[in-house]
Write a protein that holds these residues in place. Structure first.
Motif, mmCIF file in Angstrom:
data_model
loop_
_atom_site.group_PDB
_atom_site.id
_atom_site.type_symbol
_atom_site.label_atom_id
_atom_site.label_comp_id
_atom_site.label_asym_id
_atom_site.label_seq_id
_atom_site.Cartn_x
_atom_site.Cartn_y
_atom_site.Cartn_z
ATOM 1 N N HIS A 285 11.113 65.951 25.219
ATOM 2 C CA HIS A 285 9.661 66.134 25.117
ATOM 3 C C HIS A 285 8.958 65.798 26.422
ATOM 4 C CE1 HIS A 285 5.671 65.841 23.314
ATOM 5 N NE2 HIS A 285 5.541 64.704 23.942
ATOM 6 N N HIS B 295 5.276 67.209 29.081
ATOM 7 C CA HIS B 295 4.075 68.042 29.176
ATOM 8 C C HIS B 295 3.987 68.679 30.546
ATOM 9 C CE1 HIS B 295 2.698 66.384 25.376
ATOM 10 N NE2 HIS B 295 3.123 65.206 25.814
ATOM 11 N N CYS C 4 6.101 61.499 28.306
ATOM 12 C CA CYS C 4 4.904 61.792 27.532
ATOM 13 C C CYS C 4 3.793 60.853 27.963
ATOM 14 C CB CYS C 4 5.184 61.633 26.050
ATOM 15 S SG CYS C 4 3.711 61.877 25.069
ATOM 16 N N ILE D 124 0.856 60.388 26.802
ATOM 17 C CA ILE D 124 -0.134 59.882 25.863
ATOM 18 C C ILE D 124 0.483 59.045 24.763
ATOM 19 C CG2 ILE D 124 -1.806 61.721 26.279
ATOM 20 C CD1 ILE D 124 -0.861 62.886 23.579
ATOM 21 N N HIS E 194 2.253 65.983 18.569
ATOM 22 C CA HIS E 194 1.071 66.388 19.295
ATOM 23 C C HIS E 194 1.400 67.557 20.191
ATOM 24 C CE1 HIS E 194 3.229 63.541 21.843
ATOM 25 N NE2 HIS E 194 2.832 64.319 22.849
HETATM 26 ZN ZN LIG Z 1 3.808 64.028 24.555
#
Ligand SMILES: [Zn+2]
Ligand SMILES: [Zn+2]
Ligand SMILES: [Zn+2]
Ligand SMILES: [Zn+2]
Lengths: 144, 144
Positions: free
Chosen positions: A85, A87, A103, A105, A123
């Motif tokens: 995961h 972004h 990640c 956040i 998310h």
């Molecule tokens: Zn994330």
DNA sequence: CGTCTCGGTGAGACTAAGTATCACTTGGAG
DNA sequence: CTCCAAGTGATACTTAGTCTCACCGAGACG
């Protein structure tokens, strides 16, 4: 070991066959830069429409490609060096994409879980901006 | 002042006409709960397909409705009490949506701007989880 | 060797979520 | 009242993808 081999092994490891069609799709993907649509792949030939979609889905599932939601809400794909995961920041000028290491956040989500009463489980986050190159280019233009 | 009137005024203030078709679409939207698709509105009659789409786009632009990206990547809409930028937590069980008061990642973005060299200008963030009601319900089931 | 099986394939039909076209209607400014 | 730009709606088109189904082919089994 080439990228194509590495991906082939990953497929085999999960019990999927590495067929000529799939090899063609993977080769096409490896030629793309930054990010691409399924349509970009279709021009490459070597696999039928349905198979290209199926292969992209398969590769997404095993973490070889990741999905990037563009500012116009269209979905693009991108080869993912990190399987896990993460972004992106997408340059709204040149389309350059930068993967973010982890990640960003995770902390925010933890806070929100207690603040909202929701148990937050997932998310979707995409970031858009201008990369340093495009910024300096536009500064140069402004400066004349 | 009813919600319909309030929205009508907002439209007029921006130089848009408040026609019977638009009124019908707005009325249909106000009857929805949580979030809806354009298809949900189409069943209501009173405006043609194209007009429903055009009206939704218009209302999105003036901040009356906001868009919610669902976990399955489909796009839903939702009446927005806050006109300004905000985010949602969507319950993946019952679909309940909670608006978050302010942008929860403003700080994170500021950090990233300096860390990545990108000048970050926009973002898309949706959060998914289980609301407190659904969590207590599932706990009850587990407890027998 | 045959043949069975099951994952994979491709042509093409179908779907969902919109946008584009274009002749027609209408609100409201003058 | 008249006029016209804004708005409308039927319908065709588009984009991004899924579904169907007959077929293929690699390998297991005998
Ligand atoms: Zn994330
Ligand atoms: Zn750039
Ligand atoms: Zn819930
Ligand atoms: Zn935000």
């Amino acid at each position: 070991m080439s990228d194509l081999e590495a991906i082939s092994l990953k497929l085999e490891a999960r019990g999927h066959r590495v067929t000529p069609s799939r090899r063609a799709v993977i080769a096409a993907i490896l030629q793309q830069s930054e990010h691409f649509t399924v349509d970009d792949l279709l021009s490459y030939q070597g696999a039928g429409r349905a198979t290209v979609f199926r292969t992209i889905r398969l590769l997404t599932e095993i973490g070889v490609v990741c999905r990037v939601l563009m500012e116009d809400a269209s979905l693009h794909y991108r080869v993912s060096e990190r399987g896990k995961h993460h972004h992106h920041v997408v340059c709204s000028d040149c389309g350059r994409v930068q993967d973010l290491d982890q990640c960003v956040i995770a902390d925010v989500m933890r806070e929100l879980s207690s603040a909202t009463g929701f148990e937050i489980e997932g998310h979707w986050l995409e970031l858009y901006g201008k990369c340093s190159q495009c910024r300096s280019r536009s500064r140069a233009v402004l400066a004349g």
